[in-house]
Design a protein around this motif. Structure first.
Motif, PDB file in Angstrom:
ATOM      1  N   HIS A  67       0.311  -2.887  -5.013  1.00 42.90           N
ATOM      2  CA  HIS A  67      -0.964  -3.358  -4.978  1.00 42.90           C
ATOM      3  C   HIS A  67      -1.867  -3.116  -6.109  1.00 42.90           C
ATOM      4  O   HIS A  67      -1.020  -2.972  -7.133  1.00 42.90           O
ATOM      5  N   ILE A  68      -3.104  -3.293  -6.011  1.00 46.99           N
ATOM      6  CA  ILE A  68      -3.888  -3.366  -7.693  1.00 46.99           C
ATOM      7  C   ILE A  68      -3.476  -2.252  -8.464  1.00 46.99           C
ATOM      8  O   ILE A  68      -3.229  -2.185  -9.448  1.00 46.99           O
ATOM      9  N   GLY A  69      -3.422  -0.944  -7.749  1.00 42.03           N
ATOM     10  CA  GLY A  69      -3.410   0.297  -8.471  1.00 42.03           C
ATOM     11  C   GLY A  69      -2.185   0.389  -8.926  1.00 42.03           C
ATOM     12  O   GLY A  69      -2.048   1.274  -9.794  1.00 42.03           O
ATOM     13  N   THR A  70      -1.067  -0.173  -8.193  1.00 38.78           N
ATOM     14  CA  THR A  70       0.661   0.098  -8.853  1.00 38.78           C
ATOM     15  C   THR A  70       1.170  -0.778  -9.415  1.00 38.78           C
ATOM     16  O   THR A  70       2.150  -0.913  -9.950  1.00 38.78           O
ATOM     17  N   ALA A  71       0.423  -2.189  -9.658  1.00 36.57           N
ATOM     18  CA  ALA A  71       0.961  -3.208 -10.149  1.00 36.57           C
ATOM     19  C   ALA A  71       1.493  -2.956 -11.408  1.00 36.57           C
ATOM     20  O   ALA A  71       2.570  -3.568 -12.001  1.00 36.57           O
ATOM     21  N   MET A  72       1.108  -2.178 -12.430  1.00 35.35           N
ATOM     22  CA  MET A  72       1.490  -1.991 -13.683  1.00 35.35           C
ATOM     23  C   MET A  72       2.693  -1.179 -13.897  1.00 35.35           C
ATOM     24  O   MET A  72       3.398  -1.438 -14.662  1.00 35.35           O
ATOM     25  N   ASN A  73       2.965  -0.457 -12.614  1.00 37.04           N
ATOM     26  CA  ASN A  73       4.256   0.220 -12.598  1.00 37.04           C
ATOM     27  C   ASN A  73       5.492  -0.644 -12.692  1.00 37.04           C
ATOM     28  O   ASN A  73       6.704  -0.364 -13.162  1.00 37.04           O
ATOM     29  N   GLY A 257       6.325 -10.777  -1.051  1.00 31.94           N
ATOM     30  CA  GLY A 257       5.883  -9.351  -1.010  1.00 31.94           C
ATOM     31  C   GLY A 257       4.804  -9.069  -1.862  1.00 31.94           C
ATOM     32  O   GLY A 257       3.926  -8.226  -1.700  1.00 31.94           O
ATOM     33  N   ALA A 258       4.832  -9.609  -3.340  1.00 34.07           N
ATOM     34  CA  ALA A 258       3.888  -9.222  -4.232  1.00 34.07           C
ATOM     35  C   ALA A 258       2.462  -9.965  -3.705  1.00 34.07           C
ATOM     36  O   ALA A 258       1.448  -9.462  -4.144  1.00 34.07           O
ATOM     37  N   LEU A 259       2.636 -10.993  -3.008  1.00 31.63           N
ATOM     38  CA  LEU A 259       1.317 -11.633  -2.460  1.00 31.63           C
ATOM     39  C   LEU A 259       0.675 -10.752  -1.439  1.00 31.63           C
ATOM     40  O   LEU A 259      -0.628 -10.510  -1.600  1.00 31.63           O
ATOM     41  N   LEU A 260       1.529 -10.221  -0.557  1.00 32.68           N
ATOM     42  CA  LEU A 260       0.943  -9.549   0.513  1.00 32.68           C
ATOM     43  C   LEU A 260       0.429  -8.197  -0.075  1.00 32.68           C
ATOM     44  O   LEU A 260      -0.354  -7.541   0.520  1.00 32.68           O
ATOM     45  N   HIS A 267      -3.026  -7.256   2.475  1.00 34.42           N
ATOM     46  CA  HIS A 267      -2.427  -5.761   2.431  1.00 34.42           C
ATOM     47  C   HIS A 267      -2.781  -4.982   3.404  1.00 34.42           C
ATOM     48  O   HIS A 267      -2.177  -4.199   4.020  1.00 34.42           O
ATOM     49  N   ARG A 268      -4.266  -5.034   3.530  1.00 28.60           N
ATOM     50  CA  ARG A 268      -4.614  -4.194   4.690  1.00 28.60           C
ATOM     51  C   ARG A 268      -4.265  -4.695   5.881  1.00 28.60           C
ATOM     52  O   ARG A 268      -4.056  -4.022   6.888  1.00 28.60           O
ATOM     53  N   ALA A 269      -4.184  -6.069   6.226  1.00 24.61           N
ATOM     54  CA  ALA A 269      -3.825  -6.615   7.598  1.00 24.61           C
ATOM     55  C   ALA A 269      -2.265  -6.220   8.086  1.00 24.61           C
ATOM     56  O   ALA A 269      -1.936  -5.870   9.023  1.00 24.61           O
ATOM     57  N   PHE A 270      -1.515  -6.058   6.782  1.00 25.17           N
ATOM     58  CA  PHE A 270      -0.072  -5.783   7.301  1.00 25.17           C
ATOM     59  C   PHE A 270       0.209  -4.324   6.938  1.00 25.17           C
ATOM     60  O   PHE A 270       1.474  -3.807   7.770  1.00 25.17           O
ATOM     61  N   PHE A 271      -0.120  -3.612   6.225  1.00 30.30           N
ATOM     62  CA  PHE A 271       0.205  -2.210   5.845  1.00 30.30           C
ATOM     63  C   PHE A 271      -0.842  -1.158   6.185  1.00 30.30           C
ATOM     64  O   PHE A 271      -0.237  -0.083   6.173  1.00 30.30           O
ATOM     65  N   PHE A 272      -2.059  -1.410   6.497  1.00 26.76           N
ATOM     66  CA  PHE A 272      -2.660  -0.208   6.842  1.00 26.76           C
ATOM     67  C   PHE A 272      -2.402  -0.088   8.349  1.00 26.76           C
ATOM     68  O   PHE A 272      -2.003  -0.806   9.232  1.00 26.76           O
ATOM     69  N   ARG A 273      -3.002   1.019   8.788  1.00 24.78           N
ATOM     70  CA  ARG A 273      -3.060   1.730  10.047  1.00 24.78           C
ATOM     71  C   ARG A 273      -3.927   0.669  10.844  1.00 24.78           C
ATOM     72  O   ARG A 273      -5.114   0.092  10.328  1.00 24.78           O
ATOM     73  N   GLU A 274      -3.808   0.758  12.382  1.00 26.22           N
ATOM     74  CA  GLU A 274      -4.664  -0.328  13.010  1.00 26.22           C
ATOM     75  C   GLU A 274      -6.003  -0.076  12.823  1.00 26.22           C
ATOM     76  O   GLU A 274      -7.008  -0.681  13.065  1.00 26.22           O
ATOM     77  N   GLU A 275      -6.439   1.243  13.099  1.00 25.63           N
ATOM     78  CA  GLU A 275      -7.847   1.517  13.067  1.00 25.63           C
ATOM     79  C   GLU A 275      -8.602   1.248  11.821  1.00 25.63           C
ATOM     80  O   GLU A 275      -9.818   1.394  11.471  1.00 25.63           O
ATOM     81  N   ASP A 276      -7.705   1.266  10.654  1.00 21.94           N
ATOM     82  CA  ASP A 276      -8.231   0.867   9.437  1.00 21.94           C
ATOM     83  C   ASP A 276      -8.179  -0.640   9.029  1.00 21.94           C
ATOM     84  O   ASP A 276      -8.407  -1.206   7.831  1.00 21.94           O
ATOM     85  N   GLY A 277      -7.800  -1.433   9.993  1.00 25.02           N
ATOM     86  CA  GLY A 277      -7.826  -2.910   9.856  1.00 25.02           C
ATOM     87  C   GLY A 277      -6.479  -3.522   9.874  1.00 25.02           C
ATOM     88  O   GLY A 277      -6.285  -4.599   9.599  1.00 25.02           O
TER      89      GLY A 277
END
Length: 432
Positions: A67-73, A257-260, A267-277
């Motif tokens: 995600h945006i925070g880990t892309a540089m890794n 995968g990079a796009l998601l 990213h929120r739709a595919f990998f967050f918990r349901e209550e978080d979107g």
């Protein structure tokens, strides 16, 4: 002194992880020896893993961790994957000519197992708890394993793509270049000609295949136009990966995968918990994740099956054939490069960069993963490349014997794991 201090605890944990992987491989050998699985089944299951399970694993793991925070890794992972692979190509050519080794020794020295073996090793390290040494704060071992797997998957895509492009040429020095299809269209035509069509063929698959071909040709025309500005040799190298089924699928899944991962809404739709979107996480993402998880253990099991098949061919051939016996020099060179030299270089180099620079960020799991990437036995893809390059039966038998011996020696990687753990821990302690 804490229980985790010293070299013995991480070494024993690494050794247990290696033994676990070897036992999984041995179960495959036993299944083949007991005739519980046949050659056609082994090939079909291996193809299924490469074409379906691995792409699912790449999409889910990379999308979840990137995600945006880990892309540089992931930039150091990409750079390191290219650097050590091309350095291995150069080193293998030098050693092969210096010691007058057969052609097949160069790719066997160059391309190591970067997918199934390290992924299963990581799962085994999770079970023994060795990665606790390099976890940050209250991070769980499972989270660290997921992140390490995503790094290795990116490395695997790079390594295998280069292997499919360069490997056949390394095996036969370009002698059979004229036998390869000259373009992606030629490959598509040949595949279609081999597929029988009858009056009972359903209309839906026909339309689906037609649409797929049309889309594929449109994408190919776009990519051909884009690379048409480069010289001919450069165009040939740029388009070569997309001519191979695995490389094309792996590259596309990596991009998906990079796009998601990088698009916040996806990213929120595919990998967050349901209550978080995450309204797709509970059913769609979970189903793809379940398929992807089948890859790691299944592929190591199939490695054992393939090694058993190779052993059966050795026995059938007999020891009278001196020409296919493994040269001691070749085996020694492969072992020293893959399990001694590269681990020493990678641990020292990554340790120095992590300690004295900010180029590798502040993730100890990243340092540990990069230290392990160049280590390990040759990839089984070498035997497939021998088929593509139309190698002789003598070379194929020598490759099979080499792979059998090298995987029997693969527990030596526990020294690399121990060194990488302690080096990463030392940098983490100094920074904190």
């Amino acid at each position: 002194m804490r229980p985790d201090d010293g070299l013995l605890p991480p070494f024993l944990g690494a050794l247990k992880a290696c033994v676990s992987v070897i036992l999984t491989m041995c179960y495959g050998v036993a299944a083949r020896r007991l005739r519980l699985i046949h050659d056609a089944t082994i090939n079909d299951m291996s193809a299924l893993g490469i074409k379906l399970f691995l792409p699912a694993l790449i999409v889910v793991n990379l999308g979840r961790e990137l995600h945006i925070g880990t892309a540089m890794n992931y930039l150091p992972v990409l750079a390191w994957s290219f650097v050590y692979t091309f350095a291995s190509i150069g080193l293998s050519h030098v050693l092969a000519r210096l010691f007058r080794l057969p052609h097949w020794v160069a790719p066997a020295t160059t391309f190591n197992n970067t997918s199934s073996l390290p992924l299963l090793l990581l799962q085994s390290l999770d079970s023994v708890g060795s990665l606790r040494l390099i976890l940050r704060g209250d991070e769980s071992t499972a989270d660290g394993i997921e992140r390490a797997q995503s790094y290795f998957l990116v490395c695997a895509v790079v390594s295998k793509t280069i292997a499919y492009v360069v490997g056949p040429r390394m095996l036969h020095d370009g002698e059979n270049a004229e036998t390869r299809p000259s373009s992606i269209e030629d490959q598509h035509v040949s595949e279609c000609e081999d597929e029988p069509l009858t009056e009972t063929t359903s209309l839906l698959p026909e339309r689906a295949q037609t649409a797929q071909h049309a889309v594929g040709m449109r994408i190919h025309s776009w990519t051909t136009w884009l690379v048409s500005f480069f010289p001919y040799r450069v165009r040939e190298e740029l388009m070569a990966p997309f001519g191979d089924p695995f490389a094309g699928v792996a590259i596309c899944c990596t991009l998906v995968g990079a796009l998601l991962g990088l698009v916040p809404a996806l990213h929120r739709a595919f990998f967050f918990r349901e209550e978080d979107g995450g309204y797709l996480q509970g059913w769609l993402t979970a189903s793809v994740r379940n398929i992807g998880r089948l890859f790691t253990t299944l592929q190591i099991f199939l490695v054992g099956c393939k090694l058993a098949v190779a052993f059966e061919r050795m026995v059938a051939q007999g020891e009278a054939d001196e020409s296919s016996r493994i040269p001691i020099r070749a085996m020694t060179i492969i072992f020293l490069v893959r399990l001694v030299a590269w681990p020493a270089v990678s641990i020292s180099l990554i340790y120095g960069l992590a300690k004295h620079t900010k180029l590798l960020g502040d993730d100890p799991i990243l340092w540990f993963s990069m230290m392990l990437m160049p280590a390990g036995p040759p990839a089984l893809v070498i035997s497939g490349l021998a088929e593509v390059a139309q190698a002789s039966e003598t070379e194929k038998m020598a490759i099979a014997k080499t792979l059998t011996v090298m995987y029997a020696l693969s527990p030596f990687i526990c020294f690399t794991i121990t060194g990488a753990l302690k080096a990463s821990e030392a940098v983490l302690k100094e920074r904190s």
